[in-house]
Design a protein around this motif. Structure first.
Motif, PDB file in Angstrom:
ATOM      1  N   ILE A 194      87.765 122.189 -20.836  1.00 13.25           N
ATOM      2  CA  ILE A 194      86.421 121.152 -21.339  1.00 13.25           C
ATOM      3  C   ILE A 194      85.613 121.635 -22.267  1.00 13.25           C
ATOM      4  O   ILE A 194      85.327 122.828 -22.525  1.00 13.25           O
ATOM      5  N   LEU A 195      85.690 120.430 -22.978  1.00 10.74           N
ATOM      6  CA  LEU A 195      84.587 120.724 -24.657  1.00 10.74           C
ATOM      7  C   LEU A 195      83.071 120.354 -23.878  1.00 10.74           C
ATOM      8  O   LEU A 195      83.798 119.032 -23.721  1.00 10.74           O
ATOM      9  N   PHE A 196      81.985 120.900 -23.856  1.00 10.24           N
ATOM     10  CA  PHE A 196      80.318 120.105 -23.467  1.00 10.24           C
ATOM     11  C   PHE A 196      80.586 120.244 -24.956  1.00 10.24           C
ATOM     12  O   PHE A 196      79.435 121.357 -25.689  1.00 10.24           O
ATOM     13  N   VAL A 197      79.449 119.444 -25.027  1.00 10.15           N
ATOM     14  CA  VAL A 197      78.768 118.673 -26.397  1.00 10.15           C
ATOM     15  C   VAL A 197      76.937 118.059 -25.886  1.00 10.15           C
ATOM     16  O   VAL A 197      77.544 117.678 -24.979  1.00 10.15           O
ATOM     17  N   HIS A 198      76.373 118.606 -26.656  1.00 14.03           N
ATOM     18  CA  HIS A 198      74.818 118.390 -26.104  1.00 14.03           C
ATOM     19  C   HIS A 198      74.084 118.414 -28.109  1.00 14.03           C
ATOM     20  O   HIS A 198      74.126 119.580 -28.208  1.00 14.03           O
ATOM     21  N   GLY A 199      73.085 117.289 -28.077  1.00 14.21           N
ATOM     22  CA  GLY A 199      72.437 117.538 -28.653  1.00 14.21           C
ATOM     23  C   GLY A 199      71.329 118.201 -29.003  1.00 14.21           C
ATOM     24  O   GLY A 199      70.758 117.985 -27.801  1.00 14.21           O
ATOM     25  N   LYS A 200      70.959 118.882 -30.000  1.00 19.98           N
ATOM     26  CA  LYS A 200      69.972 120.081 -29.412  1.00 19.98           C
ATOM     27  C   LYS A 200      68.108 119.459 -29.211  1.00 19.98           C
ATOM     28  O   LYS A 200      67.450 120.265 -28.706  1.00 19.98           O
ATOM     29  N   ASP A 201      68.137 117.890 -29.972  1.00 22.44           N
ATOM     30  CA  ASP A 201      66.958 117.534 -29.670  1.00 22.44           C
ATOM     31  C   ASP A 201      66.783 116.659 -28.676  1.00 22.44           C
ATOM     32  O   ASP A 201      65.631 115.560 -29.024  1.00 22.44           O
ATOM     33  N   ASP A 202      67.825 116.558 -27.946  1.00 22.89           N
ATOM     34  CA  ASP A 202      67.532 115.889 -26.933  1.00 22.89           C
ATOM     35  C   ASP A 202      66.470 115.542 -25.849  1.00 22.89           C
ATOM     36  O   ASP A 202      66.322 116.676 -25.058  1.00 22.89           O
ATOM     37  N   ASN A 203      65.512 114.585 -25.656  1.00 25.19           N
ATOM     38  CA  ASN A 203      64.706 114.165 -24.915  1.00 25.19           C
ATOM     39  C   ASN A 203      65.163 114.124 -23.669  1.00 25.19           C
ATOM     40  O   ASN A 203      63.814 113.259 -22.294  1.00 25.19           O
ATOM     41  N   PHE A 204      65.980 113.389 -22.937  1.00 28.22           N
ATOM     42  CA  PHE A 204      66.511 112.231 -22.328  1.00 28.22           C
ATOM     43  C   PHE A 204      67.267 113.398 -20.574  1.00 28.22           C
ATOM     44  O   PHE A 204      66.827 113.217 -19.891  1.00 28.22           O
ATOM     45  N   VAL A 205      68.080 113.791 -21.324  1.00 31.25           N
ATOM     46  CA  VAL A 205      68.836 114.786 -20.683  1.00 31.25           C
ATOM     47  C   VAL A 205      68.960 116.201 -20.952  1.00 31.25           C
ATOM     48  O   VAL A 205      69.110 116.548 -22.073  1.00 31.25           O
ATOM     49  N   PRO A 206      68.459 117.086 -20.537  1.00 33.02           N
ATOM     50  CA  PRO A 206      67.488 118.645 -20.599  1.00 33.02           C
ATOM     51  C   PRO A 206      69.143 118.864 -22.004  1.00 33.02           C
ATOM     52  O   PRO A 206      69.874 119.293 -20.594  1.00 33.02           O
ATOM     53  N   THR A 207      68.668 119.495 -22.708  1.00 33.66           N
ATOM     54  CA  THR A 207      69.773 120.626 -22.575  1.00 33.66           C
ATOM     55  C   THR A 207      70.198 121.692 -21.652  1.00 33.66           C
ATOM     56  O   THR A 207      71.689 122.231 -22.250  1.00 33.66           O
ATOM     57  N   TRP A 208      69.472 121.812 -20.811  1.00 31.03           N
ATOM     58  CA  TRP A 208      70.018 123.306 -19.916  1.00 31.03           C
ATOM     59  C   TRP A 208      71.154 123.173 -18.908  1.00 31.03           C
ATOM     60  O   TRP A 208      71.633 123.104 -18.107  1.00 31.03           O
ATOM     61  N   MET A 209      71.115 121.160 -18.861  1.00 30.04           N
ATOM     62  CA  MET A 209      72.517 120.783 -17.755  1.00 30.04           C
ATOM     63  C   MET A 209      73.160 121.078 -18.288  1.00 30.04           C
ATOM     64  O   MET A 209      74.368 121.399 -18.002  1.00 30.04           O
ATOM     65  N   SER A 210      73.610 121.092 -19.858  1.00 28.57           N
ATOM     66  CA  SER A 210      74.470 122.024 -20.605  1.00 28.57           C
ATOM     67  C   SER A 210      75.194 122.425 -20.645  1.00 28.57           C
ATOM     68  O   SER A 210      76.584 122.997 -20.155  1.00 28.57           O
ATOM     69  N   GLN A 211      73.996 123.965 -20.345  1.00 24.91           N
ATOM     70  CA  GLN A 211      74.460 125.185 -20.289  1.00 24.91           C
ATOM     71  C   GLN A 211      74.654 125.223 -19.245  1.00 24.91           C
ATOM     72  O   GLN A 211      76.190 126.010 -19.107  1.00 24.91           O
ATOM     73  N   GLN A 212      74.521 125.083 -18.681  1.00 24.69           N
ATOM     74  CA  GLN A 212      75.018 125.128 -16.576  1.00 24.69           C
ATOM     75  C   GLN A 212      75.909 124.600 -16.640  1.00 24.69           C
ATOM     76  O   GLN A 212      76.793 125.426 -15.555  1.00 24.69           O
ATOM     77  N   ASN A 213      76.800 123.389 -16.974  1.00 24.81           N
ATOM     78  CA  ASN A 213      77.973 123.355 -16.866  1.00 24.81           C
ATOM     79  C   ASN A 213      79.106 124.232 -17.173  1.00 24.81           C
ATOM     80  O   ASN A 213      79.984 124.067 -16.866  1.00 24.81           O
ATOM     81  N   TYR A 214      78.164 124.751 -18.479  1.00 20.30           N
ATOM     82  CA  TYR A 214      79.666 125.412 -19.007  1.00 20.30           C
ATOM     83  C   TYR A 214      79.629 126.491 -18.652  1.00 20.30           C
ATOM     84  O   TYR A 214      80.129 126.923 -18.822  1.00 20.30           O
ATOM     85  N   ASP A 215      77.983 127.043 -18.020  1.00 17.36           N
ATOM     86  CA  ASP A 215      78.270 128.744 -16.893  1.00 17.36           C
ATOM     87  C   ASP A 215      78.798 128.318 -16.177  1.00 17.36           C
ATOM     88  O   ASP A 215      79.967 129.130 -15.474  1.00 17.36           O
ATOM     89  N   ALA A 216      79.015 127.436 -15.478  1.00 17.45           N
ATOM     90  CA  ALA A 216      79.963 127.333 -14.051  1.00 17.45           C
ATOM     91  C   ALA A 216      81.082 127.390 -14.375  1.00 17.45           C
ATOM     92  O   ALA A 216      82.303 127.073 -13.379  1.00 17.45           O
ATOM     93  N   CYS A 217      81.734 126.472 -15.385  1.00 19.67           N
ATOM     94  CA  CYS A 217      83.190 126.378 -15.853  1.00 19.67           C
ATOM     95  C   CYS A 217      84.220 127.037 -15.692  1.00 19.67           C
ATOM     96  O   CYS A 217      83.698 128.112 -16.086  1.00 19.67           O
ATOM     97  N   THR A 218      85.341 127.019 -15.092  1.00 22.68           N
ATOM     98  CA  THR A 218      85.944 128.511 -13.891  1.00 22.68           C
ATOM     99  C   THR A 218      87.823 128.384 -15.084  1.00 22.68           C
ATOM    100  O   THR A 218      88.059 128.513 -14.776  1.00 22.68           O
ATOM    101  N   SER A 219      87.458 127.273 -15.935  1.00 23.03           N
ATOM    102  CA  SER A 219      89.004 126.897 -17.002  1.00 23.03           C
ATOM    103  C   SER A 219      88.016 126.982 -18.717  1.00 23.03           C
ATOM    104  O   SER A 219      86.935 127.352 -19.202  1.00 23.03           O
ATOM    105  N   PRO A 220      89.433 127.120 -19.196  1.00 25.21           N
ATOM    106  CA  PRO A 220      89.104 127.434 -20.797  1.00 25.21           C
ATOM    107  C   PRO A 220      87.741 126.150 -21.927  1.00 25.21           C
ATOM    108  O   PRO A 220      87.878 125.355 -21.024  1.00 25.21           O
ATOM    109  N   LYS A 221      87.235 126.346 -21.701  1.00 25.63           N
ATOM    110  CA  LYS A 221      85.758 125.882 -21.718  1.00 25.63           C
ATOM    111  C   LYS A 221      85.270 126.393 -23.663  1.00 25.63           C
ATOM    112  O   LYS A 221      85.590 127.710 -24.379  1.00 25.63           O
ATOM    113  N   GLU A 222      84.371 125.298 -24.260  1.00 28.05           N
ATOM    114  CA  GLU A 222      83.922 125.514 -24.874  1.00 28.05           C
ATOM    115  C   GLU A 222      82.297 124.916 -25.181  1.00 28.05           C
ATOM    116  O   GLU A 222      82.291 123.746 -24.446  1.00 28.05           O
ATOM    117  N   LEU A 223      81.358 125.170 -26.163  1.00 27.48           N
ATOM    118  CA  LEU A 223      80.303 124.815 -26.098  1.00 27.48           C
ATOM    119  C   LEU A 223      79.704 123.969 -27.634  1.00 27.48           C
ATOM    120  O   LEU A 223      79.501 125.046 -28.186  1.00 27.48           O
TER     121      LEU A 223
END
Length: 330
Positions: A259-288
């Motif tokens: 899984i490749l997770f992508v997030h804009g650093k200036d996102d004011n709608f969906v906070p960036t910590w959500m992609s970070q949490q998704n990335y941290d929880a992911c057990t398969s090969p991943k990139e952020l």
């Protein structure tokens, strides 16, 4: 926790805030976000600076015009609850045995949100199936499921592709915002077909409960309790699901593919910590991939070169062209 204690907790919280005010806030929130929307109700200023969007349109409009000028095949399937779902199939000029299924964001539609990435993936040899999620675009549906319902629709589209091509093509799932949450939640199915090889999730939230709670606090300065609990009960009664029924975090615990997770650093709608949490929880090969200066849903347009480079590298690593693929189209 039993029903009685839950009810007591909600009642106590409502009393603290003012029961009537909490109820009104919950009903208002439900009516504003869950039923099918006839117009965009997202503040575009939260997506990115409006001056930037004028520049982004120079990328968006030509790509959409190019996609619309192609020989699109309109497709319909049935959801598990008998809704007619619509999508448009864009065959690659030089197919490589790979299909991308693309999911848009909230109150948008497939050809609006996904034409640019679809055009890019088409140039990489992907057939692209650009879909309208339930209660959006041409697809039927009274209520929006924020990934919890749409994950079943995503699985139905995967099954359609596999039936049509006898499972001879590898599949990439792409989603942005609510579409990102949808493809991540789809990864949680234990029987996800093994030819789903890669997932790309752009600015995905973790769950409707978390993203609505974030909006309540940020935009309205309201606490999530008891408004979210009341809203959850309304949604369960009317739309058939609860905001905590599932999350991307649940799905990521047994993610079956890279899984490749992508997030804009200036996102004011969906906070960036959500992609970070998704990335941290992911057990398969991943990139952020963090994209500087990008608001919500704007990463591709803010830095197209970086976005495409990282996607090509990721896909090349985990989803190479099919050497055994034979184009059977006439």
């Amino acid at each position: 926790m039993g029903k009685a204690s839950t009810a007591a907790k909600i009642a106590g919280g409502a009393a603290l805030l003012g029961g009537a005010a909490s109820g009104i806030a919950a009903v208002t929130l439900f009516k504003r976000v869950i039923p099918r929307q006839d117009e965009i109700r997202v503040n575009l200023d939260e997506m990115a600076d409006m001056t930037k969007w004028e520049e982004y349109k120079k990328i968006i409009h030509p790509n959409k015009e190019w996609v619309m000028a192609q020989k699109l095949e309109h497709i319909t399937i049935k959801s598990r609850d008998n809704l007619t779902l619509h999508g448009d199939y864009l065959p690659a000029e030089s197919p490589t045995g790979r299909v991308a299924i693309l999911f848009h964001g909230y109150t948008s539609c497939g050809l609006s949100d996904c034409s640019s990435v679809g055009a890019f993936l088409s140039r990489q040899g992907f057939d692209c199936l650009i879909v309208d999620s339930r209660a959006h675009g041409k697809s039927e549906g009274k209520y929006i499921g924020f990934g919890i319902l749409e994950r079943y629709d995503c699985l139905a589209w995967i099954n359609y592709v596999n039936k049509r091509f006898d499972k001879k093509k590898d599949i990439l799932l792409y989603g942005i915002s609510m579409g990102g949450a949808t493809v991540l939640m789809t990864a949680g199915f234990k029987k996800l077909p093994d030819n789903v090889k890669v997932i790309i999730a752009d600015c995905a939230f973790t769950s409707p409960y978390e993203v609505f709670s974030h909006v309540l606090k940020k935009d309205y300065k309201l606490p999530k309790f008891p408004i979210m609990e009341i809203n959850d009960a309304i949604c369960r009664r009317k739309a058939g699901y609860g905001f905590k029924d599932y999350s991307t975090i649940d799905a990521m615990k047994n993610a079956p593919c890279p899984i490749l997770f992508v997030h804009g650093k200036d996102d004011n709608f969906v906070p960036t910590w959500m992609s970070q949490q998704n990335y941290d929880a992911c057990t398969s090969p991943k990139e952020l991939l963090w994209v500087d200066n990008a608001g919500h849903g704007a990463s591709y347009y803010e830095n197209q070169e970086l976005y495409e480079s990282r996607v090509k590298d990721f896909v090349g690593k985990y989803m190479p062209e099919r050497k055994d693929f034979i184009d059977e189209r006439v």
